[in-house]
Design an enzyme around this catalytic site. Sequence first.
Site, PDB file in Angstrom:
ATOM      1  N   GLU A 109      22.320  90.361  65.514  1.00  0.00           N
ATOM      2  CA  GLU A 109      23.732  90.423  65.920  1.00  0.00           C
ATOM      3  C   GLU A 109      23.786  91.126  67.278  1.00  0.00           C
ATOM      4  OE1 GLU A 109      26.191  93.155  63.719  1.00  0.00           O
ATOM      5  OE2 GLU A 109      28.059  92.187  64.313  1.00  0.00           O
ATOM      6  N   HIS A 120      21.631  92.819  57.824  1.00  0.00           N
ATOM      7  CA  HIS A 120      22.184  92.476  59.144  1.00  0.00           C
ATOM      8  C   HIS A 120      21.051  92.490  60.175  1.00  0.00           C
ATOM      9  CE1 HIS A 120      26.009  93.324  57.286  1.00  0.00           C
ATOM     10  NE2 HIS A 120      26.697  93.260  58.400  1.00  0.00           N
ATOM     11  N   HIS A 159      33.006  92.925  54.691  1.00  0.00           N
ATOM     12  CA  HIS A 159      32.934  94.342  54.313  1.00  0.00           C
ATOM     13  C   HIS A 159      34.300  94.785  53.814  1.00  0.00           C
ATOM     14  CE1 HIS A 159      29.084  94.917  56.588  1.00  0.00           C
ATOM     15  NE2 HIS A 159      29.562  93.863  57.239  1.00  0.00           N
ATOM     16  N   ASP A 192      33.434  88.766  58.110  1.00  0.00           N
ATOM     17  CA  ASP A 192      32.830  90.058  58.467  1.00  0.00           C
ATOM     18  C   ASP A 192      33.798  91.240  58.261  1.00  0.00           C
ATOM     19  OD1 ASP A 192      30.771  91.721  59.213  1.00  0.00           O
ATOM     20  OD2 ASP A 192      30.799  91.210  61.340  1.00  0.00           O
ATOM     21  N   ASP A 193      34.654  91.483  59.240  1.00  0.00           N
ATOM     22  CA  ASP A 193      35.636  92.580  59.148  1.00  0.00           C
ATOM     23  C   ASP A 193      36.982  92.028  59.617  1.00  0.00           C
ATOM     24  OD1 ASP A 193      33.772  94.978  58.602  1.00  0.00           O
ATOM     25  OD2 ASP A 193      32.856  93.967  60.317  1.00  0.00           O
ATOM     26  N   HIS A 196      29.894  87.203  53.432  1.00  0.00           N
ATOM     27  CA  HIS A 196      29.706  88.345  54.334  1.00  0.00           C
ATOM     28  C   HIS A 196      31.066  88.885  54.770  1.00  0.00           C
ATOM     29  CE1 HIS A 196      27.080  90.228  57.676  1.00  0.00           C
ATOM     30  NE2 HIS A 196      28.305  90.744  57.803  1.00  0.00           N
TER      31      HIS A 196
HETATM   32  N1  ADE Z   1      29.486  97.097  59.348  1.00  0.00           N
HETATM   33  C1  ADE Z   1      30.661  96.464  59.286  1.00  0.00           C
HETATM   34  N2  ADE Z   1      30.690  95.410  60.114  1.00  0.00           N
HETATM   35  C2  ADE Z   1      29.476  95.372  60.727  1.00  0.00           C
HETATM   36  C3  ADE Z   1      28.884  94.521  61.666  1.00  0.00           C
HETATM   37  N3  ADE Z   1      29.523  93.467  62.200  1.00  0.00           N
HETATM   38  N4  ADE Z   1      27.635  94.801  62.079  1.00  0.00           N
HETATM   39  C4  ADE Z   1      26.973  95.850  61.565  1.00  0.00           C
HETATM   40  N5  ADE Z   1      27.483  96.671  60.672  1.00  0.00           N
HETATM   41  C5  ADE Z   1      28.727  96.442  60.238  1.00  0.00           C
HETATM   42 ZN    ZN Z   2      28.727  92.585  58.659  1.00  0.00          ZN
END
Ligand code: ADE
Ligand code: ZN
Length: 331
Positions: free
Chosen positions: A197, A194, A15, A275-276, A13
């Site tokens: 969250e 997703h 992006h 994630d990011d 996971h």
């Molecule tokens: N797009 C990129 N990161 C995300 C996240 N943590 N939650 C939802 N969409 C996303």
């Molecule tokens: Zn994500």
Amino acid sequence: MSTVDSLPKAELHCHIEGAMAPALAHAIAKRNDLTLPASLFSEQGGGYAWRTFNEFLMAYDGAAGVMRTTEDYAELMYGYLAACAAEGAIYVEMFISPDHAIDIGLGYAAQLSGIAAGIDRAQTEFGIVSRLVPVCRRHLGPDKALATAKLVAAEPHPYVVGFGMAGDELRHTPADFAPAFRVADNAGLACTVHAGEVDGPKSVRDAIDALPVTRIGHGVRSIEDPALVAELARRGIVLEVCPGSNLALGLYPDAVSHPLRRLLDAGCRVTLNSDDPAFFATSIGNEYAMASAQMGLSAQELLTITRTAIDAAFIDDGTRRALHARIERGS
Ligand code: ADE
Ligand code: ZN
């Protein structure tokens, strides 16, 4: 080198646009003759500026907007995989966003060819394996999601192994996206979404009831519903847990309050993910280190998490066997 540093790692996971460090965004913007707004970056420098989840999603779109060429995507993908390999990752499954490539006028096929070139170069140089999961974005609505799924189904690529949905969970319901996921499922793509969250456990329940998913992105808020946790464990649905992201977005005040440990103890299949990473000041190595140092996971538990990720990866059996063999060899 600590034990955790040398453990084989895998992530399911991340992006791609969220893996672009501000320095790379500046460099790509410069060669594409684009001026990025100063408001995209934090005043202290070094990071992106956002405070809430929605501001994060907007900053993320702002960073993604610098991309123009196949080379931009190749450089981003290669650089990210090189950094992951240096931290011991043997496999990375990356979310990519066809609608960003369409928005900038590049298109999906050109985006894919750049990303695939980055994957090939990283595998040749570092042995790291990577595959791709295109995502639709929930806040853009069901029609756009269906168009994305149809595009992905119509243009298969050997590295594209799944389909997913990111974006603002508070918009629409999972059932609204059933047609898009049906197209992906019928095209033989494994699915993840997703949920759980920013929204609570009901969002996970609705997702597993309405969509053909074997994994949930995040899913951590399932912990608020013990019956749901038991069902996830019983059905073997894998959670793509991203603790650093959850802390950065303020879901939990600190690592000790994060439910990773409790989900594991309840028998859920969990993986660790960044994630990011460029937005949340993390990395796959940092996620493993935090789980060890601050959440009390042992090296054996972390190795089990890597094995779970390889078991749950959307890859063919030969690739899965080869990656498991590397885990057993420790490299
Ligand atoms: N797009 C990129 N990161 C995300 C996240 N943590 N939650 C939802 N969409 C996303
Ligand atoms: Zn994500």
